[in-house]
Motif scaffolding. Structure first.
Motif, PDB file in Angstrom:
ATOM      1  N   LYS A 208       0.851  -1.195   0.000  1.00 60.44           N
ATOM      2  CA  LYS A 208       0.000   0.000   0.000  1.00 60.44           C
ATOM      3  C   LYS A 208       0.882   1.239   0.000  1.00 60.44           C
ATOM      4  CE  LYS A 208      -3.783  -2.480   2.063  1.00 60.44           C
ATOM      5  NZ  LYS A 208      -4.577  -2.752   3.210  1.00 60.44           N
ATOM      6  N   ASN A 209       0.979   1.951   1.117  1.00 64.32           N
ATOM      7  CA  ASN A 209       1.820   3.153   1.166  1.00 64.32           C
ATOM      8  C   ASN A 209       3.032   2.970   2.077  1.00 64.32           C
ATOM      9  OD1 ASN A 209       0.297   3.246   3.595  1.00 64.32           O
ATOM     10  ND2 ASN A 209       0.659   5.437   3.750  1.00 64.32           N
ATOM     11  N   ILE A 210       3.381   1.734   2.379  1.00 62.78           N
ATOM     12  CA  ILE A 210       4.514   1.440   3.265  1.00 62.78           C
ATOM     13  C   ILE A 210       5.622   0.734   2.483  1.00 62.78           C
ATOM     14  CG2 ILE A 210       5.300   0.237   5.353  1.00 62.78           C
ATOM     15  CD1 ILE A 210       3.273   2.424   5.979  1.00 62.78           C
ATOM     16  N   ILE A 211       6.799   1.346   2.501  1.00 58.65           N
ATOM     17  CA  ILE A 211       7.991   0.729   1.923  1.00 58.65           C
ATOM     18  C   ILE A 211       8.801   0.156   3.076  1.00 58.65           C
ATOM     19  CG2 ILE A 211      10.172   1.125   0.717  1.00 58.65           C
ATOM     20  CD1 ILE A 211       8.796   3.505  -0.682  1.00 58.65           C
ATOM     21  N   THR A 212       9.173  -1.112   2.967  1.00 61.37           N
ATOM     22  CA  THR A 212      10.053  -1.728   3.962  1.00 61.37           C
ATOM     23  C   THR A 212      11.393  -1.975   3.287  1.00 61.37           C
ATOM     24  OG1 THR A 212       8.185  -2.796   5.051  1.00 61.37           O
ATOM     25  CG2 THR A 212      10.375  -3.666   5.545  1.00 61.37           C
TER      26      THR A 212
ATOM     27  N   THR B 156       6.870   5.502   5.346  1.00 64.58           N
ATOM     28  CA  THR B 156       5.465   5.735   5.033  1.00 64.58           C
ATOM     29  C   THR B 156       5.391   6.818   3.966  1.00 64.58           C
ATOM     30  OG1 THR B 156       4.805   5.168   7.284  1.00 64.58           O
ATOM     31  CG2 THR B 156       3.215   6.412   5.965  1.00 64.58           C
ATOM     32  N   ILE B 157       4.713   6.502   2.865  1.00 68.29           N
ATOM     33  CA  ILE B 157       4.520   7.488   1.800  1.00 68.29           C
ATOM     34  C   ILE B 157       3.264   8.278   2.122  1.00 68.29           C
ATOM     35  CG2 ILE B 157       4.114   7.857  -0.660  1.00 68.29           C
ATOM     36  CD1 ILE B 157       5.505   5.132  -1.128  1.00 68.29           C
TER      37      ILE B 157
ATOM     38  N   ILE C  20       6.774  12.474  -0.551  1.00 62.10           N
ATOM     39  CA  ILE C  20       6.887  12.901   0.848  1.00 62.10           C
ATOM     40  C   ILE C  20       6.745  11.656   1.705  1.00 62.10           C
ATOM     41  CG2 ILE C  20       5.939  14.334   2.687  1.00 62.10           C
ATOM     42  CD1 ILE C  20       4.866  16.210   0.481  1.00 62.10           C
ATOM     43  N   MET C  21       7.785  11.389   2.513  1.00 63.26           N
ATOM     44  CA  MET C  21       7.813  10.171   3.321  1.00 63.26           C
ATOM     45  C   MET C  21       8.283  10.480   4.735  1.00 63.26           C
ATOM     46  SD  MET C  21       9.499   7.358   0.712  1.00 63.26           S
ATOM     47  CE  MET C  21      11.119   8.098   0.650  1.00 63.26           C
TER      48      MET C  21
END
Length: 126
Positions: free
Chosen positions: A85-89, A100-101, A110-111
């Motif tokens: 979703k909007n989380i990059i690990t 978190t995007i 923006i993260m």
């Protein structure tokens, strides 16, 4: 009546334009070389903001479509990344981090990192 119709058409066009310009968070939209641009943290004093901005000035992060990344801050860290979703690990030799995007467009992302309140604005030239 004409004014009402014109207002309806104007707002319809405005909403359609806003939806068309909204970038979806996908591997393709994230996979770019992002360079630090600014930060958002209303809790910082002007002096702290200036210091943090200067500290982050040369920061870059590149997410590649092959799911590898490079994070450049003083030294380069390389590893792998996933998107949910909007989380990059990200996973590198030091362990895992999450990003978190909050917003993305073709030229800006923006993260925030891990659970930080501070948001980092990155831009790309592509």
């Amino acid at each position: 009546m004409k004014k009402t119709l014109l207002l309806i058409l104007f707002f319809t066009a405005l909403i359609a334009n806003a939806q068309a310009s909204k970038t979806e968070i996908t591997v393709e939209s994230v996979s770019k070389k992002w360079e630090f641009s600014d930060l958002i943290n209303p809790k910082l004093s002007k002096e702290e903001y200036k210091e943090n901005k200067e500290l982050l000035e040369a920061t870059q992060i590149e997410f590649r479509k092959d799911m590898t990344f490079t994070f450049s801050f003083v030294a380069d860290l390389e590893g792998t990344w996933t998107l949910d979703k909007n989380i990059i690990t990200t996973t590198d030799r030091r362990g895992k981090n999450t990003w978190t995007i909050h917003k993305i467009s073709p030229n800006e992302i923006i993260m925030s990192r891990n659970d930080a309140e501070q948001r980092i604005i990155f831009k790309t030239k592509t």
